[in-house]
Motif scaffolding. Structure first.
Motif, PDB file in Angstrom:
ATOM      1  N   ASP A 197       0.852  -1.231   0.076  1.00 44.51           N
ATOM      2  CA  ASP A 197       0.034   0.200  -0.058  1.00 44.51           C
ATOM      3  C   ASP A 197       0.820   1.253   0.032  1.00 44.51           C
ATOM      4  O   ASP A 197       0.583   2.281  -0.702  1.00 44.51           O
ATOM      5  CB  ASP A 197      -1.084  -0.104   1.243  1.00 44.51           C
ATOM      6  CG  ASP A 197      -1.919   0.950   1.172  1.00 44.51           C
ATOM      7  OD1 ASP A 197      -2.657   1.124   0.069  1.00 44.51           O
ATOM      8  OD2 ASP A 197      -2.110   1.988   1.934  1.00 44.51           O
ATOM      9  N   LYS A 198       2.140   1.225   0.692  1.00 43.70           N
ATOM     10  CA  LYS A 198       2.879   2.383   0.854  1.00 43.70           C
ATOM     11  C   LYS A 198       3.685   2.760  -0.463  1.00 43.70           C
ATOM     12  O   LYS A 198       3.833   3.751  -0.735  1.00 43.70           O
ATOM     13  CB  LYS A 198       3.949   2.192   1.861  1.00 43.70           C
ATOM     14  CG  LYS A 198       3.238   2.015   3.304  1.00 43.70           C
ATOM     15  CD  LYS A 198       2.665   3.430   3.702  1.00 43.70           C
ATOM     16  CE  LYS A 198       2.067   3.546   5.072  1.00 43.70           C
ATOM     17  NZ  LYS A 198       2.761   3.212   6.111  1.00 43.70           N
ATOM     18  N   ARG A 199       3.828   1.737  -1.278  1.00 45.46           N
ATOM     19  CA  ARG A 199       4.374   1.666  -2.584  1.00 45.46           C
ATOM     20  C   ARG A 199       3.532   2.002  -3.737  1.00 45.46           C
ATOM     21  O   ARG A 199       4.041   2.469  -4.719  1.00 45.46           O
ATOM     22  CB  ARG A 199       5.112   0.287  -2.928  1.00 45.46           C
ATOM     23  CG  ARG A 199       6.183  -0.103  -2.234  1.00 45.46           C
ATOM     24  CD  ARG A 199       6.908  -1.380  -2.830  1.00 45.46           C
ATOM     25  NE  ARG A 199       6.016  -2.445  -3.264  1.00 45.46           N
ATOM     26  CZ  ARG A 199       5.744  -3.445  -2.411  1.00 45.46           C
ATOM     27  NH1 ARG A 199       6.417  -3.337  -1.070  1.00 45.46           N
ATOM     28  NH2 ARG A 199       5.128  -4.451  -2.555  1.00 45.46           N
ATOM     29  N   SER A 200       2.193   2.104  -3.469  1.00 39.46           N
ATOM     30  CA  SER A 200       1.308   2.610  -4.384  1.00 39.46           C
ATOM     31  C   SER A 200       1.515   3.853  -4.961  1.00 39.46           C
ATOM     32  O   SER A 200       1.840   4.766  -3.934  1.00 39.46           O
ATOM     33  CB  SER A 200      -0.229   2.261  -3.822  1.00 39.46           C
ATOM     34  OG  SER A 200      -0.440   0.942  -3.561  1.00 39.46           O
ATOM     35  N   SER A 201       1.344   4.239  -6.123  1.00 41.14           N
ATOM     36  CA  SER A 201       1.468   5.472  -6.818  1.00 41.14           C
ATOM     37  C   SER A 201       0.153   6.196  -6.349  1.00 41.14           C
ATOM     38  O   SER A 201      -0.755   5.700  -6.184  1.00 41.14           O
ATOM     39  CB  SER A 201       1.615   5.537  -8.089  1.00 41.14           C
ATOM     40  OG  SER A 201       0.617   4.961  -8.943  1.00 41.14           O
ATOM     41  N   LYS A 202       0.084   7.444  -6.666  1.00 38.20           N
ATOM     42  CA  LYS A 202      -1.341   8.225  -6.637  1.00 38.20           C
ATOM     43  C   LYS A 202      -2.277   7.795  -7.537  1.00 38.20           C
ATOM     44  O   LYS A 202      -3.438   7.938  -6.912  1.00 38.20           O
ATOM     45  CB  LYS A 202      -0.835   9.933  -6.864  1.00 38.20           C
ATOM     46  CG  LYS A 202      -2.109  10.645  -6.683  1.00 38.20           C
ATOM     47  CD  LYS A 202      -1.750  12.184  -6.921  1.00 38.20           C
ATOM     48  CE  LYS A 202      -2.917  13.145  -6.662  1.00 38.20           C
ATOM     49  NZ  LYS A 202      -4.043  13.136  -7.669  1.00 38.20           N
ATOM     50  N   THR A 203      -1.811   7.470  -8.611  1.00 34.29           N
ATOM     51  CA  THR A 203      -2.960   7.085  -9.810  1.00 34.29           C
ATOM     52  C   THR A 203      -3.590   5.796  -9.201  1.00 34.29           C
ATOM     53  O   THR A 203      -4.652   5.451  -9.426  1.00 34.29           O
ATOM     54  CB  THR A 203      -1.980   6.930 -11.138  1.00 34.29           C
ATOM     55  OG1 THR A 203      -1.524   8.038 -11.631  1.00 34.29           O
ATOM     56  CG2 THR A 203      -3.292   6.204 -12.163  1.00 34.29           C
ATOM     57  N   GLN A 204      -2.503   4.760  -8.862  1.00 36.65           N
ATOM     58  CA  GLN A 204      -3.115   3.421  -8.249  1.00 36.65           C
ATOM     59  C   GLN A 204      -4.004   3.586  -7.124  1.00 36.65           C
ATOM     60  O   GLN A 204      -5.201   3.248  -7.118  1.00 36.65           O
ATOM     61  CB  GLN A 204      -1.891   2.423  -7.868  1.00 36.65           C
ATOM     62  CG  GLN A 204      -2.570   1.141  -7.490  1.00 36.65           C
ATOM     63  CD  GLN A 204      -1.264   0.260  -7.232  1.00 36.65           C
ATOM     64  OE1 GLN A 204      -0.157   0.616  -6.857  1.00 36.65           O
ATOM     65  NE2 GLN A 204      -1.540  -0.998  -7.859  1.00 36.65           N
ATOM     66  N   GLN A 205      -3.762   4.438  -6.038  1.00 39.19           N
ATOM     67  CA  GLN A 205      -4.600   4.910  -5.239  1.00 39.19           C
ATOM     68  C   GLN A 205      -6.021   5.265  -5.524  1.00 39.19           C
ATOM     69  O   GLN A 205      -7.000   5.047  -5.130  1.00 39.19           O
ATOM     70  CB  GLN A 205      -4.020   5.847  -4.141  1.00 39.19           C
ATOM     71  CG  GLN A 205      -2.829   5.345  -3.335  1.00 39.19           C
ATOM     72  CD  GLN A 205      -3.217   4.283  -2.388  1.00 39.19           C
ATOM     73  OE1 GLN A 205      -4.554   4.396  -1.674  1.00 39.19           O
ATOM     74  NE2 GLN A 205      -2.480   3.237  -2.090  1.00 39.19           N
ATOM     75  N   GLU A 206      -5.855   6.228  -6.418  1.00 40.68           N
ATOM     76  CA  GLU A 206      -7.116   6.618  -7.197  1.00 40.68           C
ATOM     77  C   GLU A 206      -8.002   5.594  -7.656  1.00 40.68           C
ATOM     78  O   GLU A 206      -9.306   5.751  -7.397  1.00 40.68           O
ATOM     79  CB  GLU A 206      -6.957   7.921  -8.309  1.00 40.68           C
ATOM     80  CG  GLU A 206      -6.145   9.066  -7.589  1.00 40.68           C
ATOM     81  CD  GLU A 206      -5.823  10.086  -8.517  1.00 40.68           C
ATOM     82  OE1 GLU A 206      -5.640  11.159  -8.346  1.00 40.68           O
ATOM     83  OE2 GLU A 206      -5.444   9.611  -9.763  1.00 40.68           O
ATOM     84  N   LEU A 207      -7.290   4.748  -8.410  1.00 39.66           N
ATOM     85  CA  LEU A 207      -8.114   3.611  -8.937  1.00 39.66           C
ATOM     86  C   LEU A 207      -8.444   2.499  -7.897  1.00 39.66           C
ATOM     87  O   LEU A 207      -9.616   2.161  -8.077  1.00 39.66           O
ATOM     88  CB  LEU A 207      -7.209   2.874  -9.947  1.00 39.66           C
ATOM     89  CG  LEU A 207      -6.669   3.645 -11.158  1.00 39.66           C
ATOM     90  CD1 LEU A 207      -5.742   2.634 -12.010  1.00 39.66           C
ATOM     91  CD2 LEU A 207      -7.659   4.109 -11.980  1.00 39.66           C
TER      92      LEU A 207
END
Length: 310
Positions: free
Chosen positions: A126-136
């Motif tokens: 979860d901490k490695r997720s990019s802003k885009t991935q978090q948005e998705l």
């Protein structure tokens, strides 16, 4: 990661049966195996444990969630940093309320949880997720690459699929503690969290029981004999001098004496007996709610099996 003291009444939270007689004179519903004396709560069970999803069922739910989330991300055209399957938890902690653990752990970690129980998400996927991935994942955008993002994101889509056909309460209450379920909450830890909140009601009653008062007094006298003055079990674990995960020689020595005194006065056996008594009462009081929870878990696992079969 917080100290063990901060989850003493839970949780959340995942966490019994007995040798001494209950004050009500009957055997609690769902009572488990006889409690060994000692200092390892993983070796005991209490009645509410029967309503916690098995490790096998939890594993199936986790694997299905991973499959669904990654399937959703791939459909949207996002292939970076796929959600990994979580590590297998060989020894889960269902009973932090006893504040009891092996002396060897006390020496190495004081009142901190063992390293194996530290939050696996710290520095993880979860901490490695990019802003885009978090948005998705959480549905913070409506369209990505020309593809519609499901409402609530991939996490919500996975949760809806796994909980299909069940009705989940929006909140769970236990002795003044309230757990509110977010719509996108994963069912992978929901069953254990539900039981943990209900368990608080039993733990609160057990702490006021005269049998607990007697054994805690014996423990307190034992601790005083070693130079440590505490009136309650929680007081020792919650001492303001303990600083997060930074273990001091004093904390290690105190925790070691604490565990030795608990063993000497047979604290765990008594605590499990009393806790089991009160859990039996709570089970009878909340039997409809618990029956629904058990039915829900069975359906969630069936849904997970369908997902894993493809």
């Amino acid at each position: 990661m917080g100290k063990m003291k901060k989850k003493a009444f839970l949780v959340p939270a995942l966490i019994l049966m007995i040798t001494s007689c209950s004050s009500s004179g009957d055997t609690p519903e769902g009572a488990g195996k006889q409690t060994p004396s000692g200092s390892d709560p993983s070796l005991v069970s209490t009645p509410l444990d029967a309503y916690v999803p098995s490790q096998q069922d939890t594993r199936a739910l986790q694997r299905a969630e991973v499959t669904l989330v990654n399937r959703c991300l791939n459909r949207l055209g996002y292939a970076e940093n796929p959600m990994p399957e979580p590590a297998i938890d060989k020894k889960r902690e269902l009973h932090p309320e006893f504040l009891t653990f092996p002396v060897e752990q006390a020496e190495k970690r004081g009142y901190n949880p063992p390293l194996s129980q530290l939050d696996a998400n710290e520095g993880g996927w979860d901490k490695r997720s990019s802003k885009t991935q978090q948005e998705l994942l959480h549905g913070e955008v409506k369209v990505y690459g020309g593809m519609p993002v499901p409402e609530g994101g991939c996490v919500r889509e996975a949760a809806d699929r796994l909980t299909k056909g069940t009705k989940i309460p929006s909140k769970i209450v236990g002795q003044g503690f309230e757990l509110n379920r977010k719509e996108q909450a994963s069912p992978t830890g929901l069953g254990e969290a539900h039981v943990s909140v209900i368990r608080i009601e039993a733990t609160s009653g057990a702490k006021r029981d005269r049998r607990m008062a007697r054994v805690v007094e014996k423990w307190s006298n034992c601790m005083a004999g070693s130079g440590y003055r505490y009136q309650s079990i929680d007081e020792a674990a919650s001492d303001d001098r303990w600083d997060g995960n930074q273990l001091s020689p004093l904390e290690a020595a105190t925790a070691k004496a604490d565990m030795a005194c608990k063993r000497k006065v047979d604290y765990l056996r008594v605590a499990v007996a009393v806790q089991s008594d009160y859990e039996g009462r709570v089970i009878r009081k909340r039997k409809v709610e618990l029956a629904t929870l058990r039915s829900n878990i069975e359906k969630w696992v069936d849904n997970a099996s369908e997902v894993l079969r493809g």
